[in-house]
Scaffold this motif. Sequence first.
Motif, mmCIF file in Angstrom:
data_model
loop_
_atom_site.group_PDB
_atom_site.id
_atom_site.type_symbol
_atom_site.label_atom_id
_atom_site.label_comp_id
_atom_site.label_asym_id
_atom_site.label_seq_id
_atom_site.Cartn_x
_atom_site.Cartn_y
_atom_site.Cartn_z
ATOM 1 N N ASP A 1 12.227 0.737 9.428
ATOM 2 C CA ASP A 1 11.579 1.338 10.597
ATOM 3 C C ASP A 1 10.251 1.913 10.132
ATOM 4 O OD1 ASP A 1 10.735 2.677 12.817
ATOM 5 O OD2 ASP A 1 12.270 4.240 12.729
ATOM 6 N N HIS A 2 9.187 1.113 10.273
ATOM 7 C CA HIS A 2 7.900 1.548 9.757
ATOM 8 C C HIS A 2 7.149 2.414 10.765
ATOM 9 C CE1 HIS A 2 7.292 -2.417 11.701
ATOM 10 N NE2 HIS A 2 6.150 -1.920 12.117
ATOM 11 N N GLY A 3 7.883 2.972 11.751
ATOM 12 C CA GLY A 3 7.262 3.897 12.689
ATOM 13 C C GLY A 3 7.062 5.279 12.085
ATOM 14 N N LEU A 4 7.704 5.565 10.954
ATOM 15 C CA LEU A 4 7.538 6.851 10.303
ATOM 16 C C LEU A 4 6.206 6.885 9.549
ATOM 17 C CD1 LEU A 4 11.144 7.366 8.865
ATOM 18 C CD2 LEU A 4 10.172 8.321 10.963
ATOM 19 N N PRO A 5 5.604 8.050 9.422
ATOM 20 C CA PRO A 5 4.308 8.161 8.747
ATOM 21 C C PRO A 5 4.321 7.590 7.334
ATOM 22 C CG PRO A 5 4.814 10.204 9.891
ATOM 23 C CD PRO A 5 6.048 9.361 9.963
ATOM 24 N N GLY A 6 3.340 6.755 7.041
ATOM 25 C CA GLY A 6 3.167 6.217 5.702
ATOM 26 C C GLY A 6 3.991 4.995 5.369
ATOM 27 N N MET A 7 4.996 4.675 6.181
ATOM 28 C CA MET A 7 5.860 3.531 5.877
ATOM 29 C C MET A 7 5.048 2.231 5.949
ATOM 30 S SD MET A 7 9.204 4.501 5.497
ATOM 31 C CE MET A 7 10.462 3.544 6.339
ATOM 32 N N ILE A 8 5.288 1.334 4.998
ATOM 33 C CA ILE A 8 4.616 0.043 5.050
ATOM 34 C C ILE A 8 5.452 -0.927 5.885
ATOM 35 C CG2 ILE A 8 3.511 0.441 2.824
ATOM 36 C CD1 ILE A 8 5.444 -1.600 1.599
ATOM 37 N N THR A 9 4.815 -1.958 6.393
ATOM 38 C CA THR A 9 5.484 -2.925 7.252
ATOM 39 C C THR A 9 6.248 -3.944 6.402
ATOM 40 O OG1 THR A 9 3.637 -4.477 7.253
ATOM 41 C CG2 THR A 9 3.596 -2.701 8.905
ATOM 42 N N PRO A 10 7.203 -4.671 7.003
ATOM 43 C CA PRO A 10 7.886 -5.736 6.252
ATOM 44 C C PRO A 10 6.908 -6.752 5.677
ATOM 45 C CG PRO A 10 9.083 -5.240 8.261
ATOM 46 C CD PRO A 10 7.801 -4.462 8.335
ATOM 47 N N LEU A 11 5.834 -7.055 6.390
ATOM 48 C CA LEU A 11 4.839 -8.002 5.888
ATOM 49 C C LEU A 11 4.134 -7.454 4.650
ATOM 50 C CD1 LEU A 11 3.403 -10.686 6.268
ATOM 51 C CD2 LEU A 11 1.755 -9.523 7.769
ATOM 52 N N GLN A 12 3.809 -6.161 4.671
ATOM 53 C CA GLN A 12 3.175 -5.544 3.504
ATOM 54 C C GLN A 12 4.128 -5.508 2.316
ATOM 55 O OE1 GLN A 12 2.064 -1.903 5.559
ATOM 56 N NE2 GLN A 12 -0.124 -2.404 5.360
ATOM 57 N N ASP B 1 -0.596 -3.946 -9.386
ATOM 58 C CA ASP B 1 -0.916 -2.557 -9.702
ATOM 59 C C ASP B 1 -1.782 -1.927 -8.615
ATOM 60 O OD1 ASP B 1 0.478 -2.855 -12.042
ATOM 61 O OD2 ASP B 1 -1.296 -3.131 -13.303
ATOM 62 N N GLU B 2 -2.826 -2.617 -8.231
ATOM 63 C CA GLU B 2 -3.736 -2.075 -7.221
ATOM 64 C C GLU B 2 -3.044 -1.930 -5.867
ATOM 65 O OE1 GLU B 2 -8.148 -2.949 -5.229
ATOM 66 O OE2 GLU B 2 -7.340 -4.296 -6.770
ATOM 67 N N LEU B 3 -2.289 -2.946 -5.481
ATOM 68 C CA LEU B 3 -1.615 -2.902 -4.180
ATOM 69 C C LEU B 3 -0.523 -1.841 -4.167
ATOM 70 C CD1 LEU B 3 -2.003 -4.490 -1.555
ATOM 71 C CD2 LEU B 3 -0.140 -6.002 -2.280
ATOM 72 N N PHE B 4 0.222 -1.739 -5.254
ATOM 73 C CA PHE B 4 1.286 -0.750 -5.345
ATOM 74 C C PHE B 4 0.725 0.667 -5.220
ATOM 75 C CE2 PHE B 4 3.611 2.311 -7.989
ATOM 76 C CZ PHE B 4 4.871 2.255 -7.406
ATOM 77 N N LEU B 5 -0.306 0.972 -5.967
ATOM 78 C CA LEU B 5 -0.897 2.313 -5.930
ATOM 79 C C LEU B 5 -1.483 2.628 -4.558
ATOM 80 C CD1 LEU B 5 -2.663 2.242 -9.409
ATOM 81 C CD2 LEU B 5 -0.599 3.528 -8.822
ATOM 82 N N THR B 6 -2.061 1.638 -3.920
ATOM 83 C CA THR B 6 -2.630 1.837 -2.582
ATOM 84 C C THR B 6 -1.545 2.114 -1.556
ATOM 85 O OG1 THR B 6 -4.497 0.378 -3.096
ATOM 86 C CG2 THR B 6 -4.026 0.787 -0.762
ATOM 87 N N TYR B 7 -0.519 1.273 -1.555
ATOM 88 C CA TYR B 7 0.563 1.437 -0.582
ATOM 89 C C TYR B 7 1.379 2.699 -0.858
ATOM 90 C CZ TYR B 7 -0.074 -3.283 1.379
ATOM 91 O OH TYR B 7 -0.560 -4.395 2.015
ATOM 92 N N MET B 8 1.621 3.004 -2.132
ATOM 93 C CA MET B 8 2.439 4.171 -2.430
ATOM 94 C C MET B 8 1.686 5.465 -2.139
ATOM 95 S SD MET B 8 5.538 4.925 -3.269
ATOM 96 C CE MET B 8 6.269 3.595 -4.212
ATOM 97 N N SER B 9 0.385 5.461 -2.315
ATOM 98 C CA SER B 9 -0.405 6.644 -1.948
ATOM 99 C C SER B 9 -0.313 6.886 -0.447
ATOM 100 C CB SER B 9 -1.868 6.447 -2.364
ATOM 101 O OG SER B 9 -2.001 6.396 -3.769
#
Length: 223
Positions: free
Chosen positions: A144-155, A168-176
């Motif tokens: 349920d990516h309706g919560l703040p910060g959650m990434i989508t299934p596609l992401q 590395d770059e994508l992980f740090l971006t999404y996790m931030s």
Amino acid sequence: MPRVTPGSTAAAAALALLALAGCAGDDGDTGRGAPATTTTATSDTRVVAPGRPGETADVIEPGEDIEIVEGGYSEIDVRFVEQMIPHHRQALTMAELAADRAQDERVLLVADRIIAGQGAEITVLENWLEQRGLPVPPAGAEHDHGLPGMITPLQLEQLTNTSGAEFDELFLTYMSQHHAGAIEMADAAVAGGTDQLALELATDVSVTQGVEIDRMREILDTL
């Protein structure tokens, strides 16, 4: 008699947390809160009573009445706990990908800390609900990516299909982004919650993940 009254900012943040799950009512509408037990005593010594996070302490002089509040939790506490569980679960899913995809050792260390910290917190959050006879969110609720910060299934699929420097770059971006959403939820819980353990958990989420965001941004700047 000393009392704490939440200000308009705290109330607005608390309402925002309720709105995350489409709940516009108060505790009376949902029936999921439990009232605290309040007793009154007369202080025989000078006491400094700590305030809520961000508030000043109350000083109670000898002979003054003081309210002693024990137990109780609110709808805001329940929403925070039940929403933070799937939020943490998705963070674990993302972090576990790093073991065989990350290239930078610093990214692996960040992922390991997230797994250790948030894995343990999930257990505490689940126990909090179970002890109050409330259901634990089922597996899969983290999608349920309706919560703040959650990434989508596609992401998440995109992250799964990358490796090396790109991961590395994508992980740090999404996790931030993910951490920033958790802090938003935690700050709202601190502003409007009542349960002591839930408040402590929310405060820890806000502080810990704020530090981790700073670290991840530092790593991003040097990749």
